[in-house]
Design a protein around this motif. Structure first.
Motif, mmCIF file in Angstrom:
data_model
loop_
_atom_site.group_PDB
_atom_site.id
_atom_site.type_symbol
_atom_site.label_atom_id
_atom_site.label_comp_id
_atom_site.label_asym_id
_atom_site.label_seq_id
_atom_site.Cartn_x
_atom_site.Cartn_y
_atom_site.Cartn_z
ATOM 1 N N GLY A 1 13.867 4.601 -0.649
ATOM 2 C CA GLY A 1 14.928 4.897 0.308
ATOM 3 C C GLY A 1 14.405 5.493 1.601
ATOM 4 N N GLN A 2 13.093 5.653 1.705
ATOM 5 C CA GLN A 2 12.468 6.206 2.899
ATOM 6 C C GLN A 2 12.116 5.067 3.855
ATOM 7 O OE1 GLN A 2 11.353 9.393 4.188
ATOM 8 N NE2 GLN A 2 10.821 8.074 5.924
ATOM 9 N N SER A 3 12.628 5.149 5.073
ATOM 10 C CA SER A 3 12.334 4.110 6.054
ATOM 11 C C SER A 3 10.860 4.149 6.447
ATOM 12 C CB SER A 3 13.186 4.287 7.302
ATOM 13 O OG SER A 3 12.754 3.418 8.332
ATOM 14 N N CYS A 4 10.238 2.974 6.536
ATOM 15 C CA CYS A 4 8.866 2.845 7.031
ATOM 16 C C CYS A 4 8.839 2.433 8.499
ATOM 17 C CB CYS A 4 8.092 1.823 6.198
ATOM 18 S SG CYS A 4 7.779 2.345 4.496
ATOM 19 N N GLY A 5 10.016 2.291 9.101
ATOM 20 C CA GLY A 5 10.073 1.928 10.518
ATOM 21 C C GLY A 5 9.400 0.597 10.798
ATOM 22 N N ILE A 6 9.735 -0.414 9.996
ATOM 23 C CA ILE A 6 9.037 -1.701 10.081
ATOM 24 C C ILE A 6 9.628 -2.561 11.192
ATOM 25 C CG2 ILE A 6 8.382 -3.781 8.816
ATOM 26 C CD1 ILE A 6 8.948 -2.167 6.216
ATOM 27 N N PHE A 7 8.771 -3.012 12.083
ATOM 28 C CA PHE A 7 9.124 -4.010 13.084
ATOM 29 C C PHE A 7 8.142 -5.161 12.945
ATOM 30 C CE2 PHE A 7 10.602 0.005 14.904
ATOM 31 C CZ PHE A 7 11.902 -0.314 15.266
ATOM 32 N N GLN A 8 8.652 -6.358 12.688
ATOM 33 C CA GLN A 8 7.777 -7.518 12.524
ATOM 34 C C GLN A 8 8.253 -8.693 13.383
ATOM 35 O OE1 GLN A 8 7.802 -7.352 8.051
ATOM 36 N NE2 GLN A 8 5.582 -7.603 8.309
ATOM 37 N N PRO B 1 7.005 -10.096 20.527
ATOM 38 C CA PRO B 1 5.826 -10.034 19.652
ATOM 39 C C PRO B 1 4.708 -9.247 20.325
ATOM 40 C CG PRO B 1 5.964 -12.182 20.724
ATOM 41 C CD PRO B 1 7.225 -11.446 21.077
ATOM 42 N N SER B 2 3.853 -8.681 19.525
ATOM 43 C CA SER B 2 2.694 -7.982 20.077
ATOM 44 C C SER B 2 1.688 -9.020 20.569
ATOM 45 C CB SER B 2 2.054 -7.086 19.023
ATOM 46 O OG SER B 2 1.603 -7.843 17.924
ATOM 47 N N ILE B 3 0.789 -8.582 21.436
ATOM 48 C CA ILE B 3 -0.235 -9.464 21.990
ATOM 49 C C ILE B 3 -1.604 -8.939 21.601
ATOM 50 C CG2 ILE B 3 -1.357 -10.243 24.115
ATOM 51 C CD1 ILE B 3 1.356 -10.475 25.399
ATOM 52 N N ASP C 1 4.401 -12.311 10.711
ATOM 53 C CA ASP C 1 4.603 -11.016 10.069
ATOM 54 C C ASP C 1 3.935 -9.856 10.810
ATOM 55 O OD1 ASP C 1 6.087 -12.127 8.015
ATOM 56 O OD2 ASP C 1 4.326 -12.522 6.780
ATOM 57 N N GLY C 2 3.260 -10.134 11.912
ATOM 58 C CA GLY C 2 2.610 -9.064 12.664
ATOM 59 C C GLY C 2 3.619 -8.126 13.291
ATOM 60 N N GLY C 3 3.190 -6.911 13.566
ATOM 61 C CA GLY C 3 4.096 -5.948 14.184
ATOM 62 C C GLY C 3 3.578 -4.546 14.095
ATOM 63 N N ASN C 4 4.464 -3.610 13.757
ATOM 64 C CA ASN C 4 4.066 -2.209 13.657
ATOM 65 C C ASN C 4 5.026 -1.464 12.748
ATOM 66 O OD1 ASN C 4 5.840 -2.494 16.268
ATOM 67 N ND2 ASN C 4 6.027 -0.334 15.670
ATOM 68 N N VAL C 5 4.600 -0.280 12.326
ATOM 69 C CA VAL C 5 5.410 0.574 11.455
ATOM 70 C C VAL C 5 5.427 1.995 12.017
ATOM 71 C CG1 VAL C 5 5.033 -0.768 9.364
ATOM 72 C CG2 VAL C 5 3.392 1.010 9.992
ATOM 73 N N ASP C 6 6.196 2.845 11.396
ATOM 74 C CA ASP C 6 6.259 4.260 11.790
ATOM 75 C C ASP C 6 5.241 5.042 10.975
ATOM 76 O OD1 ASP C 6 7.096 6.857 12.582
ATOM 77 O OD2 ASP C 6 8.422 6.954 10.847
ATOM 78 N N PRO C 7 4.262 5.680 11.613
ATOM 79 C CA PRO C 7 3.196 6.366 10.861
ATOM 80 C C PRO C 7 3.717 7.403 9.874
ATOM 81 C CG PRO C 7 2.640 6.243 13.200
ATOM 82 C CD PRO C 7 4.051 5.777 13.070
ATOM 83 N N SER C 8 4.612 8.245 10.335
ATOM 84 C CA SER C 8 5.127 9.294 9.448
ATOM 85 C C SER C 8 6.007 8.706 8.359
ATOM 86 C CB SER C 8 5.920 10.329 10.261
ATOM 87 O OG SER C 8 5.067 11.022 11.149
ATOM 88 N N GLY C 9 6.808 7.685 8.725
ATOM 89 C CA GLY C 9 7.692 7.072 7.740
ATOM 90 C C GLY C 9 6.928 6.450 6.589
ATOM 91 N N VAL C 10 5.859 5.717 6.886
ATOM 92 C CA VAL C 10 5.062 5.092 5.835
ATOM 93 C C VAL C 10 4.419 6.149 4.942
ATOM 94 C CG1 VAL C 10 3.002 3.721 5.375
ATOM 95 C CG2 VAL C 10 4.619 2.972 7.119
ATOM 96 N N THR C 11 3.827 7.165 5.563
ATOM 97 C CA THR C 11 3.160 8.220 4.789
ATOM 98 C C THR C 11 4.151 8.929 3.877
ATOM 99 O OG1 THR C 11 1.632 8.522 6.644
ATOM 100 C CG2 THR C 11 1.653 10.238 4.950
ATOM 101 N N GLN C 12 5.314 9.259 4.411
ATOM 102 C CA GLN C 12 6.331 9.939 3.606
ATOM 103 C C GLN C 12 6.865 9.028 2.499
ATOM 104 O OE1 GLN C 12 6.911 13.052 3.714
ATOM 105 N NE2 GLN C 12 6.084 13.670 5.702
#
Length: 805
Positions: free
Chosen positions: A79-86, A244-246, A144-155
């Motif tokens: 239930g913890q968000s990882c802040g996923i953007f893909q 998208p990221s470059i 599937d490339g992108g980014n996540v939230d550092p604190s969200g993933v760790t938590q």
């Protein structure tokens, strides 16, 4: 706080929490994580947290793919968000070399079922309307490339671990780690001590300091690293979808959307090291002073790519620390010199690799071996030779060239030489071009002029013709190859033979002067090593193995207690070796010794201790070239004298020095596998043709694991291919293999031009039953299909007549 645990993980950053989570997921829930401050302190909290799946290494691609898919599962579990953007990632090639790299990665992605494919400029423009692609040769897209939230993933990792019974203690700095006689540990902190079976050092920026508590030195060095985020941009606010990221590696920057602005980061040439004498204890969530001027050249290239960024203001600047190993790969695995002490530090693309690293670490701790061969990350690849000076210079080079292509066979000069043999200057004066092998400077090939620097690329380089001359010289006359980079061990005592029989799968030679080739079986039944064992006298054996795997194999040696009065000594630093091979090698050696070298007196796989040019040598009738030859080993103190005599005698028969590049071609012509390429813990013995070297009428390490896999049919088989080359490029390893209809059936592990047989060759694995000898396949060299034929036998001396002449 708990007083007992199966594992204590030190470090509450991204990777430490991932390891804790995966330990619990695999069934070890009696585990504790100790964090000196708050979770994410150090380098996790300020990371750009980009994620991508493809890597030049197949197994690293696999664990990155696993990691990217794991984040969504974590959100469901916790239930913890990882802040996923893909929104995907666009990979750009400005140069022909980069295009080769991207096309090869696309071919690998197709083989492994990963999404990574070429898009047209029109398609790329639709995906990223703000980008300028005018100078781009090739564009690949990773959906599937992108980014996540550092604190969200760790938590999320932390929450998942807690749900499964793991414990986390914050604000609990570790003050001591103490090994107990039974191999367990006591970990002390201001909150008390914990008795534990395993210690895991995942301390990130403090990895060096935590290692020092156990008496370990890790080759790690932090640097500063900067990125910045722009103010909101109207062009993005009005877009209605995420960009998208470059990944413009040739431009040496990365760029992605952050909020309604852009995040731009760079790896600049003006590297700035930090904390060279140790990471400050009180450091946590601090950043360094802004220093954008240092990365401005990179930033300007990013703004040329997305011109609208030049009009945006800067919202915030992040200048924080990262900690690097000498090759920018993780330092991962059990420390060979200690029991039950595991490291996982020095991770750069952590958010692409955290899940895979956590899983591989948990498997290694619980099962004794990870499912994939991860030697590229194994901390055992470095020894004491990787000292502070070497580490600093290599880290500077790795940072400055973070986005540079790592070409096949490429050797970088930073930090070298680290270790040299007595003949180093002598060989340099003869035109030797050196490479790095387990810290040693090792001759790769010989140029006609002194001081030649080799070129790098995916196609044939300036060493191609000189190496061909060396191969043909050896096949026609004789060559002298330096094999001092092999690992050498001495086992001596009344029960030496018994101990070796328990260690290795083959039956050890019981007669003095006999040698045998033997596999070392891994925990999962694969080939953990291949060794040559020689009985020197009644109580003494010499063991020769892979030099680069020296510390890796130490774990196996340490796992088997030595009998009383039996000793095991690593003699690599004290012994030098040469392989003299070719049809005139017997004539060459006979000029230097009174020993009888005729076939009946000195048979194949036999050994003798004889004088060669007045130097006492242990001489073995074997050769990795597949030709008539001998290996000889002498004291390092006698190396110069022996080599001078060998080269003089070689000259007399029309031979000369031969480097390891030529040896690579020679062994591929013969179809010989090499540890780290064709042999490894992932591969079963009956998949690589070593099953006949395993004797089941005795016990040996991991015999039951071998028996379990032996029941199974081979999943794939090691094979040799003749390749039709039209673009001046040979296979080098990693290229996927397809049938004409596009079905993936295998992959290349080694490749070279076979100069003496006049064919471009490749060794690789083919799925069992998919292809028969004589069938044609397509090997994707440079990502482009090349017709190849599966050979029924090795191109050179398939019956081994020359080897035994």
């Amino acid at each position: 706080m708990k007083t007992h645990a199966q594992v204590v993980v030190i470090g509450g950053g991204l990777v430490g929490c991932s390891i804790l989570y995966h330990l619990a997921k695999l069934g070890w829930s009696d585990v504790v994580l100790l964090e000196r401050d708050e979770l994410t302190s150090g380098s996790t909290w300020h990371a750009a947290a980009n994620i991508h799946g493809l890597h030049d290494s197949t197994n690293i691609s696999r664990i990155q793919h696993y990691t990217m898919n794991l984040y969504k599962e974590l959100e469901k579990e916790t239930g913890q968000s990882c802040g996923i953007f893909q929104p995907g990632s666009l990979y750009l090639a400005q140069t022909e070399q980069r295009e080769h790299q991207l096309r090869l990665q696309a071919a690998k992605a197709k083989y492994y079922g990963m999404d990574f494919y070429e898009v047209s400029r029109v398609e790329a423009q639709k995906l990223h309307p703000l980008a300028n692609f005018d100078d781009i040769r090739c564009i690949m897209f990773e959906p599937d490339g992108g980014n996540v939230d550092p604190s969200g993933v760790t938590q999320a990792y932390a929450a998942g671990a807690r749900q499964m019974g793991a414990h986390i203690e914050r604000f609990c700095p570790v003050t001591g780690t103490f090994q107990q006689p039974n191999g367990s540990w006591i970990v002390s902190s201001p909150k008390g001590s914990i008795k534990t079976q395993w210690v895991v050092n995942a301390a990130g920026l403090w990895g060096r300091e935590v290692a020092a508590l156990a008496g370990i030195t890790l080759p790690l060095q932090p640097t500063e690293h900067q990125y910045f985020v722009t103010e909101a941009m109207p062009e993005i606010e009005s877009m209605g979808c995420r960009l998208p990221s470059i990944a413009d590696r040739d431009g040496e920057y990365y760029l992605r959307q952050e909020g309604n602005g852009l995040l731009i980061g760079a790896y600049e040439k003006d590297v700035k090291l930090w904390a060279e004498e140790g990471t400050p204890h009180g450091f946590g969530h601090e950043l360094f002073s802004d220093d954008l001027d240092r990365i401005m050249d990179n930033v300007m290239r990013a703004m040329d790519r997305v011109p609208a960024a030049a009009q945006a203001g800067v919202k915030r600047i992040i200048n924080g620390p990262m900690i690097w190993s000498p090759d920018s790969n993780a330092l991962y695995g059990p420390v060979p010199e200690l029991r039950n002490y595991f490291c996982c530090t020095g991770i750069i693309p952590g958010f692409s690799q955290s899940g895979g690293l956590g899983l591989m670490s948990a498997q290694w701790i619980i099962d004794g071996e990870p499912q994939y061969d991860m030697f590229a990350w194994d901390l055992a690849r470095f020894g004491d030779w990787a000292d502070k000076k070497f580490t600093k210079l290599r880290v500077e080079d790795q940072y400055a060239n973070r986005f540079a292509i790592h070409f096949p066979n490429e050797e970088r000069s930073a930090g070298r030489p680290a270790r040299v043999r007595p003949t180093y200057k002598m060989l340099k004066a003869r035109g030797a071009v050196f490479g790095l092998n387990c810290g040693w400077e090792h001759p790769l090939w010989y140029a006609k002029k002194i001081g030649v620097t080799e070129t790098n690329g995916f196609t044939r380089q300036n060493w191609f013709e000189p190496v061909g001359e060396e191969v043909r010289m050896l096949r026609n006359t004789a060559g002298v190859i330096d094999i001092s980079n092999f690992a050498n061990y001495e086992v001596q005592g009344p029960d030496a033979e018994q101990w070796l029989n328990q260690l290795f799968a083959n039956k050890m030679p019981s007669v003095v002067g006999r040698s045998c080739l033997t596999p070392l079986i891994g925990v999962r039944g694969g080939v953990a090593g291949d060794f040559m064992v020689t009985k020197v006298n009644e109580n003494k054996f010499m063991v020769v193995g892979s030099g680069m795997a020296e510390r890796y194999h130490q774990r196996f040696f340490n796992a088997l207690p030595l009998p009383k009065k039996t000793t095991f000594k690593n003699k690599t630093d004290d012994i030098c070796g040469y392989n003299v091979a070719g049809p005139k090698s017997r004539r060459l050696l006979q000029r230097l010794t009174s020993a009888d070298l005729c076939t009946d007196a000195f048979k194949f796989m036999r050994s003798q201790t004889i004088d060669v040019a007045g130097v006492s040598c242990l001489v073995l009738r074997v050769s990795f070239t597949g030709d008539l030859g001998w290996e000889m080993y002498c004291s390092q103190n006698d190396q110069v004298k022996l080599l001078e005599a060998l080269l003089k005698a070689a000259d007399a028969v029309g031979g000369g020095p031969v480097g390891s590049r030529a040896l690579g071609s020679l062994r591929i012509e013969k179809g010989y596998g090499s540890w780290g390429r064709e042999y490894g813990p992932e591969y079963w013995p009956h998949e690589v043709g070593l099953e006949h070297l395993i004797k089941l009428d005795k016990n040996f390490i991991n015999k039951n694991a071998y028996l379990a896999v032996k029941k199974n049919s081979p999943r794939e088989r090691l094979s040799t291919f003749e390749v039709e080359v039209s673009n001046n490029a040979d296979a080098s390893g990693g290229e996927p293999i397809f049938l004409a209809d596009g079905t993936g059936v295998g992959r290349v592990t080694s490749g070279a031009f076979g100069y003496s047989v006049g064919k471009s060759l490749a060794l690789g694995f083919i799925k069992e039953g998919s292809v028969q000898a004589g069938d044609q396949v397509e090997i994707f060299i440079l990502g482009i299909p090349h017709r190849a034929t599966l050979l029924a036998e090795s191109p050179f001396d398939p019956q081994g007549k020359k080897l035994r002449a």
